[in-house]
Motif scaffolding. Structure first.
Motif, PDB file in Angstrom:
ATOM      1  N   TYR A  45       0.834  -1.200   0.000  1.00  0.00           N
ATOM      2  CA  TYR A  45       0.000   0.000   0.000  1.00  0.00           C
ATOM      3  C   TYR A  45       0.870   1.251   0.000  1.00  0.00           C
ATOM      4  O   TYR A  45       0.608   2.215  -0.738  1.00  0.00           O
ATOM      5  N   ALA A  46       1.916   1.259   0.825  1.00  0.00           N
ATOM      6  CA  ALA A  46       2.802   2.422   0.900  1.00  0.00           C
ATOM      7  C   ALA A  46       3.491   2.673  -0.438  1.00  0.00           C
ATOM      8  O   ALA A  46       3.727   3.829  -0.821  1.00  0.00           O
ATOM      9  N   ALA A  47       3.826   1.598  -1.166  1.00  0.00           N
ATOM     10  CA  ALA A  47       4.422   1.771  -2.496  1.00  0.00           C
ATOM     11  C   ALA A  47       3.425   2.436  -3.441  1.00  0.00           C
ATOM     12  O   ALA A  47       3.776   3.363  -4.184  1.00  0.00           O
ATOM     13  N   LEU A  48       2.171   1.984  -3.395  1.00  0.00           N
ATOM     14  CA  LEU A  48       1.137   2.618  -4.225  1.00  0.00           C
ATOM     15  C   LEU A  48       0.895   4.056  -3.779  1.00  0.00           C
ATOM     16  O   LEU A  48       0.694   4.956  -4.601  1.00  0.00           O
TER      17      LEU A  48
ATOM     18  N   LEU B 214      -0.295   9.202  -3.671  1.00  0.00           N
ATOM     19  CA  LEU B 214      -0.664  10.101  -2.573  1.00  0.00           C
ATOM     20  C   LEU B 214       0.449  11.072  -2.215  1.00  0.00           C
ATOM     21  O   LEU B 214       0.186  12.140  -1.643  1.00  0.00           O
ATOM     22  N   ASP B 215       1.678  10.690  -2.506  1.00  0.00           N
ATOM     23  CA  ASP B 215       2.848  11.530  -2.210  1.00  0.00           C
ATOM     24  C   ASP B 215       3.721  11.572  -3.462  1.00  0.00           C
ATOM     25  O   ASP B 215       4.882  11.170  -3.457  1.00  0.00           O
ATOM     26  N   PRO B 216       3.158  12.061  -4.585  1.00  0.00           N
ATOM     27  CA  PRO B 216       3.828  11.922  -5.886  1.00  0.00           C
ATOM     28  C   PRO B 216       5.053  12.812  -6.022  1.00  0.00           C
ATOM     29  O   PRO B 216       5.248  13.768  -5.272  1.00  0.00           O
ATOM     30  N   GLY B 217       5.879  12.422  -6.999  1.00  0.00           N
ATOM     31  CA  GLY B 217       7.042  13.232  -7.331  1.00  0.00           C
ATOM     32  C   GLY B 217       8.317  12.828  -6.630  1.00  0.00           C
ATOM     33  O   GLY B 217       9.377  13.413  -6.877  1.00  0.00           O
TER      34      GLY B 217
ATOM     35  N   THR C  75     -13.219   9.924   4.556  1.00  0.00           N
ATOM     36  CA  THR C  75     -12.015  10.387   3.850  1.00  0.00           C
ATOM     37  C   THR C  75     -11.256   9.249   3.191  1.00  0.00           C
ATOM     38  O   THR C  75     -10.131   9.445   2.729  1.00  0.00           O
ATOM     39  N   TYR C  76     -11.862   8.049   3.136  1.00  0.00           N
ATOM     40  CA  TYR C  76     -11.146   6.898   2.579  1.00  0.00           C
ATOM     41  C   TYR C  76     -10.733   7.128   1.123  1.00  0.00           C
ATOM     42  O   TYR C  76      -9.672   6.661   0.698  1.00  0.00           O
ATOM     43  N   ASP C  77     -11.555   7.818   0.361  1.00  0.00           N
ATOM     44  CA  ASP C  77     -11.187   8.047  -1.038  1.00  0.00           C
ATOM     45  C   ASP C  77      -9.914   8.884  -1.147  1.00  0.00           C
ATOM     46  O   ASP C  77      -9.142   8.734  -2.109  1.00  0.00           O
ATOM     47  N   GLU C  78      -9.668   9.755  -0.161  1.00  0.00           N
ATOM     48  CA  GLU C  78      -8.472  10.601  -0.183  1.00  0.00           C
ATOM     49  C   GLU C  78      -7.192   9.783  -0.019  1.00  0.00           C
ATOM     50  O   GLU C  78      -6.126  10.198  -0.483  1.00  0.00           O
ATOM     51  N   ILE C  79      -7.302   8.624   0.655  1.00  0.00           N
ATOM     52  CA  ILE C  79      -6.111   7.799   0.899  1.00  0.00           C
ATOM     53  C   ILE C  79      -6.164   6.499   0.095  1.00  0.00           C
ATOM     54  O   ILE C  79      -5.471   5.533   0.416  1.00  0.00           O
ATOM     55  N   SER C  80      -6.997   6.485  -0.930  1.00  0.00           N
ATOM     56  CA  SER C  80      -7.150   5.295  -1.773  1.00  0.00           C
ATOM     57  C   SER C  80      -6.329   5.458  -3.049  1.00  0.00           C
ATOM     58  O   SER C  80      -6.659   6.299  -3.893  1.00  0.00           O
ATOM     59  N   PRO C  81      -5.263   4.677  -3.232  1.00  0.00           N
ATOM     60  CA  PRO C  81      -4.536   4.736  -4.504  1.00  0.00           C
ATOM     61  C   PRO C  81      -5.438   4.458  -5.705  1.00  0.00           C
ATOM     62  O   PRO C  81      -5.214   5.008  -6.790  1.00  0.00           O
ATOM     63  N   VAL C  82      -6.459   3.630  -5.534  1.00  0.00           N
ATOM     64  CA  VAL C  82      -7.393   3.375  -6.634  1.00  0.00           C
ATOM     65  C   VAL C  82      -8.116   4.660  -7.020  1.00  0.00           C
ATOM     66  O   VAL C  82      -8.200   5.018  -8.206  1.00  0.00           O
ATOM     67  N   LYS C  83      -8.628   5.368  -6.015  1.00  0.00           N
ATOM     68  CA  LYS C  83      -9.378   6.601  -6.295  1.00  0.00           C
ATOM     69  C   LYS C  83      -8.451   7.729  -6.749  1.00  0.00           C
ATOM     70  O   LYS C  83      -8.900   8.665  -7.423  1.00  0.00           O
ATOM     71  N   GLN C  84      -7.179   7.644  -6.391  1.00  0.00           N
ATOM     72  CA  GLN C  84      -6.219   8.695  -6.753  1.00  0.00           C
ATOM     73  C   GLN C  84      -5.288   8.247  -7.880  1.00  0.00           C
ATOM     74  O   GLN C  84      -4.199   8.804  -8.061  1.00  0.00           O
ATOM     75  N   ALA C  85      -5.701   7.241  -8.633  1.00  0.00           N
ATOM     76  CA  ALA C  85      -4.835   6.672  -9.673  1.00  0.00           C
ATOM     77  C   ALA C  85      -4.406   7.706 -10.703  1.00  0.00           C
ATOM     78  O   ALA C  85      -3.293   7.638 -11.252  1.00  0.00           O
TER      79      ALA C  85
ATOM     80  N   ARG D 260      -3.382  10.526 -10.256  1.00  0.00           N
ATOM     81  CA  ARG D 260      -2.248  11.307  -9.751  1.00  0.00           C
ATOM     82  C   ARG D 260      -0.937  10.529  -9.830  1.00  0.00           C
ATOM     83  O   ARG D 260       0.114  11.073  -9.466  1.00  0.00           O
ATOM     84  N   ALA D 261      -0.991   9.280 -10.273  1.00  0.00           N
ATOM     85  CA  ALA D 261       0.223   8.451 -10.296  1.00  0.00           C
ATOM     86  C   ALA D 261       1.317   9.147 -11.093  1.00  0.00           C
ATOM     87  O   ALA D 261       1.128   9.507 -12.258  1.00  0.00           O
ATOM     88  N   SER D 262       2.476   9.313 -10.450  1.00  0.00           N
ATOM     89  CA  SER D 262       3.563  10.079 -11.072  1.00  0.00           C
ATOM     90  C   SER D 262       4.685   9.206 -11.595  1.00  0.00           C
ATOM     91  O   SER D 262       5.709   9.722 -12.047  1.00  0.00           O
ATOM     92  N   CYS D 263       4.503   7.879 -11.517  1.00  0.00           N
ATOM     93  CA  CYS D 263       5.568   6.982 -11.972  1.00  0.00           C
ATOM     94  C   CYS D 263       4.970   5.642 -12.358  1.00  0.00           C
ATOM     95  O   CYS D 263       3.841   5.315 -11.966  1.00  0.00           O
ATOM     96  N   PRO D 264       5.709   4.815 -13.109  1.00  0.00           N
ATOM     97  CA  PRO D 264       5.224   3.472 -13.450  1.00  0.00           C
ATOM     98  C   PRO D 264       5.074   2.607 -12.201  1.00  0.00           C
ATOM     99  O   PRO D 264       5.823   2.743 -11.229  1.00  0.00           O
TER     100      PRO D 264
END
Length: 660
Positions: free
Chosen positions: A521-524, A529-532, A577-587, A589-593
């Protein structure tokens, strides 16, 4: 107890070890130097299952049993210490979870299977089976498989007891009729059927059983009333059980834990997670009187230790970078105090198991020149023998030591962790892989870690942060993670990157993140969630969507207010606030492969979590790869899949975050 160990001599000339064809030893180099042109060992050397999965010592201290692996098949290897001619039995592709001796001729093997049973909630369960193997006849039988109204499984630990001079086993299971009561059974090592020792309620969590089979106490947690209760047996030996509630506590999640027998063999030991006794172990008498706190050391993380024969509380182990022992039993204290002199001050040593004569034991040790070795020690004679090395094909020059580091998070909280540097490179502008642990309320230690070693061998520095919410530190440190899932628990990782960049050790343009379970989860989260921060992310069996994961846990535990659900909710915070911490919902914003890796037999984090993430990333037009492994579980038990997983992860990281 004055013998000084020369480990290199032992590794070359130990008679017991050299006779173990299934567990070969390799002499290690005397000098730890890495030739400039030397190539790193193949990934298989690191990722293959270690030589010893489980190891056990017979009660008389004369025989050793080992679970090893050949391909994906488990092997039981056993031998007499005085006559080290090993015999082996192929067990097939079993998932072995525990091994111990029932007596001096029988071994007990606990394995698990991923399956679905109609009376159990959830689509799949990882269920344990206890097998008794008679080494004289090589006949195998399974506990509970001949009992009416029971599946041939065990729920909870299996105990070895000695009744009227004969060793027997005690194990518990749920009766598959009526109220599904939790039943404790007594089994002869040779007989086919067992004998009911006690039938309690389905809310029962565990028993305390004396060495002679007498049932002392049990605890239960009423999930409907959110109440923990401790029952004590008021009946004398040989009489019908007479249980009375001697302690109770209203608590939905952090309720007490019944641990074992007290020092007098009458009281019981209980650990309290909340209230005035929070974080403390106490003895509770038969009358329900709570004694003073037992562990008065300065160590934060401790566990009770019990005498191998009396099963009474004998002290505490403490856990910092490595395990240490604070025995109160005079003989056990003398033995533990002798280990540094015996094994060397530079050697991290752990006690694996005692014989009934505790001067005979199995020890495990490791250091900068040893990736893990098992020994038999008899301190009554000074005998010391090597049993097996875990990674006998790993050259000593490719063993890398971790260094403890501490840095401050953005809000000033000190975050401990470990840094591993790559071979033969100066600690300047290095490529980095952040490797957060699972849990989340566990922690990393300083000991040998095959995954860290494999990554370091490919030229990467590896940071293992014990972020807020990790276990093994103060309760306040764990609580600091509550509500910080995907928030400060996430930025604790990137704060570690910034710390290493500021010191000049890491190149900020060459950083990747990789983890499993919560670490997945932290990798996602690092990508979304913490891009860049990261060039790529590898998620192994990671949670991707808190809302659907909570629903999975609720279905599995048959309650949306179960302790398991509440455990996750306290970390995840407000459900709104689960959507805010959901990599699925924040996909988007993904900044890398991102590379997703998941096993089909995962019953802890279902593979649907990775499938949801793959779909979300593809819908957002983000680069994603997905690798599945049939039959692999959450613990990466299948060795061949673990090797392929590590190869896939490294290929992906080297493509997107090259070390060269």
């Amino acid at each position: 107890m004055t013998l000084k160990l020369d480990r290199r001599t032992l590794l070359r000339f130990s008679g017991a070890a050299s006779a173990l064809g299934c567990l070969p030893l390799t002499a290690r180099a005397d000098d730890k130097t890495t030739p400039a042109s030397s190539a790193p060992p193949p990934i298989e050397v690191y990722a293959a299952t270690p030589q010893v999965d489980n190891i056990a010592l017979s009660p008389d201290g004369k025989r050793v049993a080992v679970i090893s692996q050949k391909g994906d098949d488990k092997m039981l290897v056993y031998f007499d210490i005085a006559e080290p001619t090993a015999k082996s039995i192929r067990l097939g592709p079993a998932k072995i979870r525990n091994l111990f001796w029932g007596d001096n001729d029988h071994v007990v093997i606990v394995d698990s299977q991923t399956t679905s049973l109609p009376q159990f909630t959830g689509s799949k369960q990882e269920l344990s089976l206890a097998r008794v193997l008679d080494l004289r006849t090589v006949k195998l039988r399974t506990l509970f498989d001949k009992e009416d109204d029971f599946y041939g499984i065990v729920m909870g630990p299996v105990y070895r007891v000695k009744i009227d001079g004969a060793y027997q086993l005690m194990a518990a299971n749920y009766r598959m009729q009526g109220e599904y009561n939790y039943c404790l059974y007594q089994f002869s090592l040779d007989a086919g059927r067992g004998k009911l020792a006690y039938e309690s309620s389905r809310d029962t969590e565990g028993f305390v059983v004396a060495p002679d089979g007498y049932l002392v106490a049990y605890s239960e947690f009423d999930d409907m009333r959110k109440e923990w209760r401790l029952y004590y047996n008021m009946a004398p030996h040989g009489k019908m059980e007479n249980f009375k509630v001697i302690h109770r506590m209203k608590e939905a999640l952090d309720y007490p834990s019944l641990e074992g027998l007290g020092r007098d063999g009458v009281s019981v030991v209980v650990y309290f997670s909340k209230g005035e006794a929070k974080g403390e172990y106490h003895e509770i008498s038969a009358e329900g009187v709570l004694g003073p706190s037992l562990d008065t050391s300065d160590y934060i993380s401790t566990s009770p230790l019990y005498h191998p024969v009396t099963r009474r509380l004998a002290g505490f182990s403490h856990h910092d970078d490595w395990v240490g022992y604070d025995y109160t039993d005079p003989l056990l204290k003398k033995i533990a105090d002798a280990l540094p002199q015996l094994m060397g001050d530079d050697y991290r040593t752990a006690i694996v198991e005692f014989a009934e004569d505790p001067r005979k034991m199995i020890l495990y040790g490791e250091n900068a020149e040893d990736a893990g070795t098992y020994y038999f020690a008899d301190l009554s004679t000074g005998a010391l023998q090597v049993l097996s090395q875990n990674y006998d094909n790993l050259p000593v020059e490719w063993i890398t030591e971790k260094t403890a580091v501490t840095y401050k998070a953005a809000d000033g909280l000190e975050i401990p962790g470990y840094l591993t540097l790559p071979h033969g490179k100066p600690a300047k502008d290095l490529p980095l892989i952040v490797l957060p642990h699972g849990g989340p309320q566990v922690r990393d230690f300083i000991g040998f870690d095959w995954q860290t070693e494999a990554l370091a061998s490919r030229g990467y520095a590896v940071l293992q942060p014990n972020f807020r919410g990790s276990g093994g530190y103060s309760s306040s440190f764990a609580i600091a993670g509550h509500g910080e899932f995907g928030r400060k628990m996430q930025t604790d990782l990137s704060d570690g990157v910034r710390y290493l960049v500021k010191k000049g050790m890491v190149d900020p343009k060459r950083v990747a993140i990789m983890g499993a379970s919560y670490g997945g989860y932290a990798a996602l989260g690092g990508a979304t969630l913490d891009p860049g921060i990261y060039n790529c992310a590898v998620s192994i069996a990671g949670v991707s969507d808190p809302k659907s994961f909570i629903s999975f846990v609720a279905e599995k535990t048959d309650s949306r207010s179960s302790s398991s659900v509440l455990y996750w909710k306290q970390f995840m915070g407000d459900p709104d606030t689960y959507d805010e911490i959901s990599p699925v919902k924040q996909a988007a914003r993904a900044s890398c492969p991102i590379l997703l890796i998941h096993g089909t037999d995962d019953t802890v984090v279902p593979i649907t979590q990775s499938r949801k993430m793959e779909s979300a990333l593809k819908a957002a037009g983000k680069p994603v790869e997905f690798v599945t492994y049939k039959g692999q579980d959450h613990w990466e038990t299948v060795g061949s899949s673990r090797i392929e997983m590590m190869k896939a992860a490294l290929t992906f990281i080297e493509k997107h975050n090259p070390a060269g």
